[in-house]
Design an enzyme around this catalytic site. Structure first.
Site, PDB file in Angstrom:
ATOM      1  N   ASP A  13      21.908  34.627 -28.178  1.00 36.21           N
ATOM      2  CA  ASP A  13      21.306  33.691 -27.251  1.00 36.21           C
ATOM      3  C   ASP A  13      21.209  34.395 -25.901  1.00 36.21           C
ATOM      4  OD1 ASP A  13      20.563  31.101 -26.065  1.00 36.21           O
ATOM      5  OD2 ASP A  13      22.588  31.141 -25.231  1.00 36.21           O
ATOM      6  N   ASP A  15      20.675  32.728 -22.233  1.00 36.37           N
ATOM      7  CA  ASP A  15      21.321  32.096 -21.077  1.00 36.37           C
ATOM      8  C   ASP A  15      22.684  31.525 -21.445  1.00 36.37           C
ATOM      9  OD1 ASP A  15      18.973  32.578 -19.518  1.00 36.37           O
ATOM     10  OD2 ASP A  15      18.046  30.865 -20.507  1.00 36.37           O
ATOM     11  N   HIS A  92       8.783  25.520 -26.297  1.00 37.29           N
ATOM     12  CA  HIS A  92       8.528  24.102 -26.534  1.00 37.29           C
ATOM     13  C   HIS A  92       9.669  23.202 -26.066  1.00 37.29           C
ATOM     14  CE1 HIS A  92       6.278  26.300 -29.824  1.00 37.29           C
ATOM     15  NE2 HIS A  92       5.310  25.715 -29.130  1.00 37.29           N
TER      16      HIS A  92
END
Length: 202
Positions: A13, A15, A92
């Site tokens: 990942d 952040d 999105h």
């Protein structure tokens, strides 16, 4: 591609895992690596594994930043860490019901395809519950590295939890092996049998 056992790649990942989380960040100047993150990624690469990043960036769909800003931040991260082999970004919102936004597995599955590895040869490391859910849905291994933003129930459900990114790599690769000293030398911190440290007692 090398690897350790059946592990061929580690995905991260972005952040809160690789870099300090700055909500909807579009400014490369604000990018700051998490503690031990660069060293942990270097260890993965030194073991012969591929590396990649899969990151939700709903700020694009919300109109808070552009894809070009996301790309600029990602380029800065590549500068700090060295280039990752693959980047996957979902622009999105949750209500868009796409197949790529975590906890959906789309980004992780696509990263596996692009790297040419099977899901069971991959691990994903993140800091919140959707990272674990996406990894499970994709069929890859997972490690959760909690931050203050991680909910207690996410930690309880994770199964595999690390103190920090360095510890996560320990879990995946095993602790680093200390170097073997040349013949006749004593490892630092050890005293040869029969000798007494200065100021010590026999």
């Amino acid at each position: 591609m090398g690897g350790t056992g059946t592990l061929k790649a580690v995905l991260f990942d972005r952040d809160g895992t690789l870099v300090v989380d700055v909500p909807y960040n579009g400014d490369p100047r604000l990018v700051r690596a998490m503690d031990h993150a660069r060293a942990a990624v270097d260890r993965v690469r030194s073991a012969g594994l591929a590396t990649g990043v899969a990151s939700n960036q709903s700020g694009v769909a919300r109109g808070l930043l552009s894809l070009s800003q996301v790309d600029a931040v990602n380029r800065r991260i590549d500068q700090l860490f060295g280039p990752f082999d693959v980047w996957e970004v979902c622009p999105h919102r949750q209500e868009d019901n796409c197949g790529c936004r975590k906890p959906a597995p789309g980004m992780i599955i696509n990263a596996c395809r692009r790297l040419g590895v099977a899901p069971d040869e991959v691990a994903y490391v993140g800091d919140i519950g959707v990272d674990v859910e996406a990894a499970r849905a994709a069929g890859v291994r997972h490690v959760l590295v909690p931050t203050p933003a991680t909910r207690v129930e996410e930690v309880e459900c994770a199964g595999v939890v690390a103190r920090d990114l360095w510890h996560a790599v320990d879990i995946l690769l095993g602790p680093p092996t200390p170097p073997t000293p040349p013949h006749g030398q004593v490892p630092v911190g050890q005293v040869p049998v029969g000798q007494v440290p200065r100021g010590g007692r026999p």
